[in-house]
Every structure is written in structure tokens, then in C-alpha cells.
Scaffold this active site. Sequence first.
Site, PDB file in Angstrom:
ATOM      1  CG  ASN A  13       2.100 -14.755   6.808  1.00  0.00           C
ATOM      2  OD1 ASN A  13       1.376 -14.336   7.712  1.00  0.00           O
ATOM      3  ND2 ASN A  13       3.416 -14.566   6.786  1.00  0.00           N
ATOM      4  CD1 TRP A  14      -4.180 -14.010   4.755  1.00  0.00           C
ATOM      5  CD2 TRP A  14      -5.933 -13.628   6.095  1.00  0.00           C
ATOM      6  NE1 TRP A  14      -5.271 -14.665   4.226  1.00  0.00           N
ATOM      7  CE2 TRP A  14      -6.358 -14.453   5.020  1.00  0.00           C
ATOM      8  CE3 TRP A  14      -6.869 -13.262   7.076  1.00  0.00           C
ATOM      9  CZ2 TRP A  14      -7.681 -14.902   4.909  1.00  0.00           C
ATOM     10  CZ3 TRP A  14      -8.176 -13.715   6.954  1.00  0.00           C
ATOM     11  CH2 TRP A  14      -8.575 -14.521   5.875  1.00  0.00           C
ATOM     12  CE  LYS A  15       4.056 -11.382   5.386  1.00  0.00           C
ATOM     13  NZ  LYS A  15       5.258 -10.821   4.783  1.00  0.00           N
ATOM     14  CG  HIS A  99       7.378 -15.063   8.514  1.00  0.00           C
ATOM     15  ND1 HIS A  99       7.915 -13.801   8.371  1.00  0.00           N
ATOM     16  CD2 HIS A  99       6.764 -15.362   7.355  1.00  0.00           C
ATOM     17  CE1 HIS A  99       7.610 -13.363   7.156  1.00  0.00           C
ATOM     18  NE2 HIS A  99       6.915 -14.279   6.526  1.00  0.00           N
ATOM     19  CD  GLU A 101       7.154 -10.277   7.837  1.00  0.00           C
ATOM     20  OE1 GLU A 101       6.104 -10.570   8.439  1.00  0.00           O
ATOM     21  OE2 GLU A 101       7.194 -10.082   6.604  1.00  0.00           O
ATOM     22  CD  GLU A 170       7.971 -17.201   3.533  1.00  0.00           C
ATOM     23  OE1 GLU A 170       6.980 -17.010   2.820  1.00  0.00           O
ATOM     24  OE2 GLU A 170       8.097 -16.688   4.656  1.00  0.00           O
ATOM     25  N   GLY A 176       7.866  -9.498   0.435  1.00  0.00           N
ATOM     26  CA  GLY A 176       7.233  -8.188   0.411  1.00  0.00           C
ATOM     27  C   GLY A 176       7.967  -7.155  -0.434  1.00  0.00           C
ATOM     28  CB  SER A 215       7.460 -11.265  -4.246  1.00  0.00           C
ATOM     29  OG  SER A 215       7.885 -10.278  -3.313  1.00  0.00           O
ATOM     30  N   GLY A 236       2.111 -13.960   1.101  1.00  0.00           N
ATOM     31  CA  GLY A 236       1.769 -12.828   1.965  1.00  0.00           C
ATOM     32  C   GLY A 236       0.823 -11.884   1.256  1.00  0.00           C
ATOM     33  N   GLY A 237       1.373 -10.818   0.661  1.00  0.00           N
ATOM     34  CA  GLY A 237       0.570  -9.757   0.051  1.00  0.00           C
ATOM     35  C   GLY A 237      -0.566 -10.250  -0.836  1.00  0.00           C
TER      36      GLY A 237
HETATM   37  P1  PGA Z   1       5.001 -11.817   0.389  1.00  0.00           P
HETATM   38  O1  PGA Z   1       5.176 -12.480   1.848  1.00  0.00           O
HETATM   39  O2  PGA Z   1       4.228 -12.819  -0.439  1.00  0.00           O
HETATM   40  O3  PGA Z   1       4.211 -10.565   0.638  1.00  0.00           O
HETATM   41  O4  PGA Z   1       6.364 -11.563  -0.129  1.00  0.00           O
HETATM   42  C1  PGA Z   1       5.462 -13.850   1.984  1.00  0.00           C
HETATM   43  C2  PGA Z   1       5.622 -14.188   3.443  1.00  0.00           C
HETATM   44  O5  PGA Z   1       6.140 -13.344   4.197  1.00  0.00           O
HETATM   45  O6  PGA Z   1       5.258 -15.290   3.890  1.00  0.00           O
END
Ligand code: PGA
Length: 254
Positions: A13-15, A99, A101, A170, A176, A215, A236-237
Site C-alpha cells: 500500500n503505497w499510500k 483502510h 486512514e 490491521e 506506521g 509495521s 505500507g512503509g
Molecule cells: P505500515 O502501513 O506498514 O506503514 O504500518 C500498513 C498499512 O497502512 O496498510
Amino acid sequence: MSDVTRTPVVAGNWKLNQTIDESLTLVRQLREAISGVDGVEVIVGPVATALHAVAGELKGSNIGLAAQNTHHEASGAFTGELSPLLLADVGCTHCIVGHSERRQLFGETDAGVGRKAAALQAHGLVPIVCLGETLEQREAGETLGVCLGQLDASLDGVAVAGDRLIVAYEPVWAIGTGKTAKASDAQEVHAALRARLREAHGEVADSIRILYGGSVKPANAAELLAEVDIDGALVGGASLKAETFAPIVEAAAG
Ligand code: PGA
């Protein structure tokens, strides 16, 4: 217990990151880094403006392409939105929905997530339906209740089948933040989610991939992925660099 084996999935997930050029570079590096890896489904999730270019770059590979959000209608007076029809048109195979967010910052509800997931399926895309508890909910001992409630409500009207749906657990406090759920705590939630799917939909529950996210990095992927009900990762990251995403893909391949 059924003996269905589930092919693991690792989705990036590159956001809100990466220009088109940066996205293309990342995909090229990733293709090279995982060229010898089998037995795992890999998906990348760029920003909407890079989807077309990345779809072109992925031709001839079996890496899937995910959008990060959609509207539930196919077309109409919905200024600024994208639709499942257009995502299929640009070459997406998957779409992340619900998600945390989007739930927290953009007011998404379980019912809205379910509408989006069903609309994606109607256009041949696989929704990656996300859910998870906040830190307050975990500390109050509400984790399972919250997650099972989100699962039920987000899948209302959604087809439950291994090739049509992916679920991602998640925990909001792990996204994050560098904090990861303990593998055994994550497994407890995954097992409860699968048990609920089995209760509601029967044996097909054994074919649904339930990903862990929050994470995930090369250092903790193998331990998480070794759990029996953790069928992959939503990253994500660590998905923004081939050198950190590829080892997670390799860990999932086993
Ligand atoms: P993260 O994000 O790996 O940076 O914690 C995961 C996500 O939001 O899907």
C-alpha cells in the site's frame, strides 16, 4: 478442519507517495528483486495517477495492481471520484477498501465499505477489505468484538469466496508506528475472523486469505507469516523500497 492451502498474498500500500516516474522505477526494481520467487501472490498499490503507467509496466508479470479506494457507483455525478468500472478499465485487479486512514480521516463506514467491496466484485475486481481496532479499544479488551463487528458489517452483500475477496486485519495502533502486534495476538484475531466467516459462510472460510498489516518489515515478517491463520501481509512503509518489500515477499513464499 479442512486441508485447503491458501496461496499467501503480499500487497504493498503505497499510500500518498511516489510520482509516476518513481512508481515505475520501484516496480522495475521489485520485478527484478522477486523474479525467482514462487508460490506467493504479489500486489502493488500505487496512487491513482500512476495506475495507468504501472499497469503498462506490469504487463507480462503476474504482479497484481491495486487501487487504494473507489466510489461504489460505476459512473455519474460524483465529482472527484473513481469507480470500479474505471479501475478495471485501467488494469486494476484489486482495490483496498476500508483502510483505517479512510475510516478515520475520511469518515468511511462499514456499510460504505461493504457497498464498495460488492461494486468492485461486480466489475471483476477483488476487494482487500481492511479492519482493525484502535489502541483504546484494545486496552478496553474490545479487540475481538470490534473486529468481528467490522467484519460482519463490512461484508454485508459481499461475495465470500477465496478468489473474490481478501480480508486484512490491521490494528490501527500498529500502522506506521513501528509497533507490530505480537504474532500470537495477531493469530488470535485472525483465527476469530476465520471462525466467524465459517459460522456465516461455511467451509469457504478456509479459502479466504486474511492478511496482517501494521509495521510489517523484513525483520518481523517471517514470524507473523508462520502463524496458521496469517495468510500474507498488507505493507505500507516497507513497500516503498524493493529492498525492504522483496524480503517480505520471500518470507511469505516460505
Ligand atoms: P505500515 O502501513 O506498514 O506503514 O504500518 C500498513 C498499512 O497502512 O496498510
